[in-house]
Design a protein around this motif. Structure first.
Motif, mmCIF file in Angstrom:
data_model
loop_
_atom_site.group_PDB
_atom_site.id
_atom_site.type_symbol
_atom_site.label_atom_id
_atom_site.label_comp_id
_atom_site.label_asym_id
_atom_site.label_seq_id
_atom_site.Cartn_x
_atom_site.Cartn_y
_atom_site.Cartn_z
ATOM 1 N N ARG A 1 -10.049 -0.691 5.026
ATOM 2 C CA ARG A 1 -9.698 -0.382 6.418
ATOM 3 C C ARG A 1 -8.712 -1.404 6.981
ATOM 4 O O ARG A 1 -7.786 -1.055 7.719
ATOM 5 N N VAL A 2 -8.904 -2.668 6.643
ATOM 6 C CA VAL A 2 -7.928 -3.693 7.060
ATOM 7 C C VAL A 2 -6.574 -3.399 6.432
ATOM 8 O O VAL A 2 -5.528 -3.472 7.094
ATOM 9 N N LEU A 3 -6.575 -3.052 5.166
ATOM 10 C CA LEU A 3 -5.352 -2.695 4.455
ATOM 11 C C LEU A 3 -4.627 -1.546 5.144
ATOM 12 O O LEU A 3 -3.408 -1.591 5.366
ATOM 13 N N ALA A 4 -5.361 -0.498 5.493
ATOM 14 C CA ALA A 4 -4.735 0.666 6.118
ATOM 15 C C ALA A 4 -4.149 0.327 7.487
ATOM 16 O O ALA A 4 -3.041 0.772 7.826
ATOM 17 N N ARG A 5 -4.866 -0.471 8.282
ATOM 18 C CA ARG A 5 -4.345 -0.854 9.600
ATOM 19 C C ARG A 5 -3.084 -1.695 9.462
ATOM 20 O O ARG A 5 -2.109 -1.524 10.205
ATOM 21 N N LEU A 6 -3.104 -2.607 8.500
ATOM 22 C CA LEU A 6 -1.922 -3.436 8.277
ATOM 23 C C LEU A 6 -0.753 -2.589 7.771
ATOM 24 O O LEU A 6 0.402 -2.794 8.177
ATOM 25 N N SER A 7 -1.042 -1.632 6.912
ATOM 26 C CA SER A 7 -0.011 -0.742 6.394
ATOM 27 C C SER A 7 0.661 0.037 7.527
ATOM 28 O O SER A 7 1.887 0.216 7.528
ATOM 29 N N LEU A 8 -0.117 0.477 8.478
ATOM 30 C CA LEU A 8 0.438 1.203 9.622
ATOM 31 C C LEU A 8 1.386 0.317 10.416
ATOM 32 O O LEU A 8 2.472 0.748 10.830
ATOM 33 N N ILE B 1 -4.290 2.393 -3.064
ATOM 34 C CA ILE B 1 -2.871 2.757 -3.067
ATOM 35 C C ILE B 1 -2.603 3.839 -2.032
ATOM 36 O O ILE B 1 -1.651 3.747 -1.243
ATOM 37 N N CYS B 2 -3.448 4.839 -1.988
ATOM 38 C CA CYS B 2 -3.263 5.913 -1.009
ATOM 39 C C CYS B 2 -3.468 5.421 0.426
ATOM 40 O O CYS B 2 -2.950 6.026 1.379
ATOM 41 N N ALA B 3 -4.207 4.328 0.590
ATOM 42 C CA ALA B 3 -4.403 3.742 1.923
ATOM 43 C C ALA B 3 -3.232 2.863 2.342
ATOM 44 O O ALA B 3 -3.152 2.466 3.505
ATOM 45 N N GLY B 4 -2.336 2.539 1.387
ATOM 46 C CA GLY B 4 -1.163 1.767 1.758
ATOM 47 C C GLY B 4 -0.805 0.621 0.842
ATOM 48 O O GLY B 4 0.151 -0.110 1.109
ATOM 49 N N ALA B 5 -1.536 0.423 -0.255
ATOM 50 C CA ALA B 5 -1.250 -0.679 -1.170
ATOM 51 C C ALA B 5 -0.202 -0.270 -2.199
ATOM 52 O O ALA B 5 -0.272 0.821 -2.767
#
Length: 352
Positions: free
Chosen positions: A269-276, A300-304
């Motif tokens: 969830r932290v990853l996805a928020r940062l990706s946004l 990866i699908c969340a933004g990595a």
């Protein structure tokens, strides 16, 4: 996992966790572990922060603190490996016991405290590194340093000639007040110093920042802003957590950072928020709770753009790296992706 590896893991799990860790490193050094060689396909090959990776599955820092097993690790199926953390001077770390195996939770708690042999010993080993591997170093600060911010730059200056990337680690919970350096002003000053040092090296070394999962939305926004302003090359999300939610093990109340399966959702969830917030301008490497190809794919699908793992090796063995890479190739193909990059952030909304 082959039978011999299963037997080996069973034997290691009968030992004290830190002793078992040392034995595992010695087994690798002596070439007694199976070598899986490079795992790569056209679909898995990817570029992150200018680094050409055979696959996006990396080894997180902490497994090989002193860069003692560079050759066998580079032949274990990982697309890249990160060693350390290294501090300017050697330090013993915190008193033992300081590593706990939470088998019921498929997790671990550690409070090592940056135990390592120091940058000089580590640089000497890095100088003999395999040329065809992608190897980075996690930069740390001495516990008793009068200027922790400058320690990171000192390690990079000493070791930079032998690195493909360097990670600024201000997110370990096991060095008092280290996480205070994640504050906006302190972090900006620290990263600026490291990047200024990087710019004096003969060869440009990408600089990554490793963040904690225990951050508020406001703190994540601050980190995104600092990342843009300082020009770092990637963010590693995330380090271990101080949370103990839902744990079953008798060791659940031990002091230290929790890694492994319980961290997966929180770190993603932290990853996805940062990706946004970064919107593809700065790549993210996803870490925390990965034990399967499906979990690597979810990051990866969340933004990595790439992933790292470590704790899962305690339960799945060194062959896990190649298993995850091959499984990831299958999942990308299943969903019609020709490259890793095409999948990055494709399901980010599921985690926001």
């Amino acid at each position: 996992m082959k039978l011999i590896e299963r037997i080996g893991l069973s034997a290691l799990h009968k030992m004290d966790p830190e002793t078992a860790h040392g034995v595992a490193l010695k087994v690798l050094q002596k070439g007694l572990a199976a070598s899986h060689g490079p795992v790569s396909t056209p679909r898995l090959r990817t570029t992150v922060a200018g680094l050409d990776l055979p696959n996006p599955v990396g080894l997180a820092a902490g497994f090989d603190k002193n860069a003692e097993a560079l050759v066998p690790l580079s032949n274990s199926g990982f697309g890249f490996i990160e060693v350390g953390a290294a501090t300017p001077r050697p330090q013993p770390g915190n008193p033992k016991p300081r590593l706990f195996r939470l088998t019921e939770d498929q997790a671990a708690i550690n409070r090592f405290g940056f135990n390592n042999e120091g940058m000089e010993a580590i640089a000497a080993r890095l100088a003999r590194r395999p040329a065809n591997a992608v190897i980075g170093l996690n930069l740390g600060a001495n516990k008793d340093s009068s200027d922790r911010a400058s320690d990171f730059a000192r390690v990079l200056a000493h070791c930079g000639a032998h690195l493909d990337f360097a990670t600024v680690n201000v997110s370990s919970p096991n060095t008092e007040k280290l996480r205070d350096l994640q504050g906006k002003a302190a972090l900006s000053a620290l990263l600026t110093g490291v990047i200024d040092t990087r710019d004096t090296l003969e060869r440009r070394v990408p600089v990554f920042l490793k963040i904690a999962p225990d951050l508020s939305d406001a703190e994540i926004r601050d980190i995104a802003e600092v990342a843009r302003d300082t020009g770092i090359d990637a963010v590693i999300a995330t380090n271990t957590t101080l949370s103990r939610d839902g744990l079953k093990s008798v060791f659940k109340d031990e002091t230290g950072g929790l890694s492994g399966a319980p961290l997966f959702e929180k770190s993603t969830r932290v990853l996805a928020r940062l990706s946004l917030l970064l919107d593809g301008d700065i790549p993210i490497i996803g870490v925390g709770g990965i034990a399967t190809a499906e979990q690597a794919y979810a990051k990866i699908c969340a933004g990595a753009s790439a992933v790292q793992l470590y704790t899962a090796l305690v339960y799945g063995g060194i062959s896990l790296a190649s298993d995850i890479a091959r499984g990831l190739d299958h999942l990308l193909a299943r969903d019609g992706f020709d490259t890793v990059a095409q999948a990055v952030g494709s399901k980010r909304e599921d985690w926001l």
